[in-house]
Write a protein that holds these residues in place. Structure first.
Motif, mmCIF file in Angstrom:
data_model
loop_
_atom_site.group_PDB
_atom_site.id
_atom_site.type_symbol
_atom_site.label_atom_id
_atom_site.label_comp_id
_atom_site.label_asym_id
_atom_site.label_seq_id
_atom_site.Cartn_x
_atom_site.Cartn_y
_atom_site.Cartn_z
ATOM 1 N N ARG A 192 18.052 32.779 -31.184
ATOM 2 C CA ARG A 192 18.336 31.269 -32.526
ATOM 3 C C ARG A 192 19.133 30.352 -32.040
ATOM 4 O O ARG A 192 19.992 30.289 -33.075
ATOM 5 C CB ARG A 192 17.900 32.203 -33.577
ATOM 6 C CG ARG A 192 16.359 33.098 -33.996
ATOM 7 C CD ARG A 192 16.847 33.707 -35.058
ATOM 8 N NE ARG A 192 15.376 34.433 -35.147
ATOM 9 C CZ ARG A 192 15.026 35.253 -35.998
ATOM 10 N NH1 ARG A 192 16.069 35.290 -37.426
ATOM 11 N NH2 ARG A 192 13.595 35.642 -36.118
ATOM 12 N N GLY A 193 19.665 30.184 -30.613
ATOM 13 C CA GLY A 193 20.971 29.456 -31.195
ATOM 14 C C GLY A 193 22.238 29.486 -31.276
ATOM 15 O O GLY A 193 22.980 28.938 -31.228
ATOM 16 N N GLN A 223 17.149 17.956 -37.478
ATOM 17 C CA GLN A 223 18.583 18.621 -39.047
ATOM 18 C C GLN A 223 18.277 20.320 -38.843
ATOM 19 O O GLN A 223 18.590 21.224 -39.658
ATOM 20 C CB GLN A 223 17.160 18.302 -39.990
ATOM 21 C CG GLN A 223 18.048 16.896 -41.141
ATOM 22 C CD GLN A 223 17.927 16.544 -42.124
ATOM 23 O OE1 GLN A 223 16.334 16.799 -42.664
ATOM 24 N NE2 GLN A 223 18.346 15.634 -42.219
ATOM 25 N N VAL A 224 17.725 21.102 -37.493
ATOM 26 C CA VAL A 224 17.441 22.000 -37.163
ATOM 27 C C VAL A 224 18.084 22.291 -35.970
ATOM 28 O O VAL A 224 18.089 21.535 -34.628
ATOM 29 C CB VAL A 224 15.705 22.557 -36.913
ATOM 30 C CG1 VAL A 224 16.170 23.425 -36.512
ATOM 31 C CG2 VAL A 224 15.116 22.662 -37.769
ATOM 32 N N SER A 225 19.456 22.755 -35.967
ATOM 33 C CA SER A 225 20.222 23.718 -34.928
ATOM 34 C C SER A 225 19.845 24.373 -33.635
ATOM 35 O O SER A 225 19.314 25.418 -34.047
ATOM 36 C CB SER A 225 21.819 24.499 -35.939
ATOM 37 O OG SER A 225 22.507 23.496 -36.808
ATOM 38 N N VAL A 226 19.269 24.178 -32.413
ATOM 39 C CA VAL A 226 18.867 24.571 -31.673
ATOM 40 C C VAL A 226 19.985 24.885 -31.014
ATOM 41 O O VAL A 226 19.999 26.571 -30.305
ATOM 42 C CB VAL A 226 17.985 23.691 -30.736
ATOM 43 C CG1 VAL A 226 17.415 23.971 -29.374
ATOM 44 C CG2 VAL A 226 17.292 22.680 -31.568
ATOM 45 N N VAL A 227 20.748 24.684 -31.386
ATOM 46 C CA VAL A 227 22.163 25.102 -29.970
ATOM 47 C C VAL A 227 23.227 25.264 -31.127
ATOM 48 O O VAL A 227 23.285 24.410 -32.016
ATOM 49 C CB VAL A 227 22.892 25.071 -28.892
ATOM 50 C CG1 VAL A 227 24.018 25.497 -28.731
ATOM 51 C CG2 VAL A 227 21.740 24.573 -27.701
ATOM 52 N N CYS A 263 15.405 29.953 -27.659
ATOM 53 C CA CYS A 263 16.570 30.424 -28.328
ATOM 54 C C CYS A 263 17.870 29.864 -28.156
ATOM 55 O O CYS A 263 18.724 29.695 -27.919
ATOM 56 C CB CYS A 263 17.306 32.128 -27.291
ATOM 57 S SG CYS A 263 17.452 31.797 -25.965
ATOM 58 N N GLY A 264 18.111 28.188 -26.790
ATOM 59 C CA GLY A 264 18.873 27.293 -27.020
ATOM 60 C C GLY A 264 18.987 27.576 -25.335
ATOM 61 O O GLY A 264 20.023 26.387 -25.201
#
Length: 349
Positions: free
Chosen positions: A210-211, A16-20, A41-42
């Protein structure tokens, strides 16, 4: 043959965390593109999604306008060179390079012929019968690159390929990478956390944090005009300052006079390059600020001055070695710093 890559709202979610996070960008065919940013940072996840080694959560990936989002790595027309090179230790260089063709069912005679051509291309023909453990880091990198190239991909993907090398070899190998990319006319997408490496190699740099994509452009354009304080800080050589306290008077200089008055009271920040700041005025229109010297550091061609302004903000500048007077400029001394007004690059935070 080379290919363009386009990412359309491309997203990768873990737990549930957007890496990109829904990035949109296009890499033109035949270009050398660097994905640049700090750890986490993705950028590597983005590269692995392009390669097909990571599934896309949402969005699409296009290669030559063909949607390859759901295709396997072998179906895409890309080849990836991993950070640790991932060479088979029990195979010699010839077999390592020809392995992709073997999996594709190419006859031994043909695949060895093509593998020898690739070894010659990367100046490793004389090492064909050696095993990876008998090679230096730079030689292993050349073998890994030859293995990536032998299947004639449209796009070559490189995940921090120079990080394991010593500084001298790193410079040598990045020159070879650029020369090879230009010779073959292929699209290279290269992940790195090094601003110096990206700027030396890239036609196009993509700065991530941060993606998300913070800025896309040529290295020179990004260095000259960073879009955000993050970009200015990350690429180095810039001071990011707030127009408050001792710099409050800058507000009426760096804000567009035709803009809304509320911007004058906003948390205005700007950057100025360290090499644009001097300890001697060049014009009566220069910005002038008073500062205390915290430290000086000899850097061969110049001295690096670390200073603090009256409001506590830190600022650095480079001073040419030939014009530096250690008796006038030393820790604990006060001085004035000057830079041209037109050298200010403003942000809205």
């Amino acid at each position: 043959m080379s290919g363009s890559i386009e990412l359309v709202q491309t997203t990768k979610v873990y737990d549930q965390v957007s890496v990109v996070d829904a990035i949109n960008v296009k890499v033109e065919k035949g270009s050398y593109c660097c994905l640049l940013g700090p750890s986490g940072c993705g950028k590597s996840t983005t590269l692995r999604m392009i390669a097909g080694h990571e599934a896309v959560t949402e969005g699409d990936i296009l290669l030559n306008d063909r949607n390859v989002t759901r295709l396997t790595p072998r179906q895409r027309g890309t080849a990836m060179m991993f950070q640790d090179y991932a060479l088979f230790p029990h195979m010699n260089c010839l077999d390592n390079v020809s392995y992709g063709l073997k999996v594709s069912g190419v006859s031994k005679l043909v695949r060895y012929e093509q593998a020898n051509e690739m070894l010659s291309l990367v100046n490793m023909a004389e090492h064909a019968n050696k095993f990876p453990g008998q090679l230096s880091g730079g030689q292993q990198q050349r073998i890994a690159l030859a293995r990536a190239l032998i299947c004639k991909p449209d796009v070559v993907l490189l995940d921090e390929p120079l990080s394991a090398l010593d500084p001298f070899l790193r410079i040598q190998m990045r020159k070879e990478l650029k020369q090879l990319q230009q010779k073959l006319g292929l699209t290279f997408i290269h992940v790195t956390h090094s601003q110096e490496e990206a700027f030396a190699l890239a036609d196009q740099a993509i700065v991530m944090s941060r993606g998300k994509i913070e800025q896309v452009g040529s290295p020179r354009a990004i260095f000259e005009s960073p879009n955000t304080p993050f970009v200015a800080n990350f690429i180095g050589g810039h001071n990011v300052l707030k127009a408050s306290g001792s710099l409050e008077f800058l507000s009426n200089r760096v804000v567009n006079p035709d803009s809304d008055d509320a911007l004058l009271e906003a948390n205005l920040s700007f950057s100025v390059r360290a090499d644009h700041i001097t300890t001697q005025p060049r014009s009566d229109k220069d910005i002038v600020v008073k500062a205390d010297v915290i430290s000086t550091e000899f850097q061969a061609q110049f001295y690096l001055l670390e200073c603090v302004l009256e409001d506590g903000q830190s600022i650095t500048c480079y001073q040419p070695e030939e014009s530096f007077d250690v008796h006038l400029i030393s820790s604990g001394k006060s001085l004035y710093l000057y830079w041209p007004q037109e050298r200010i690059n403003t942000f809205r935070c």
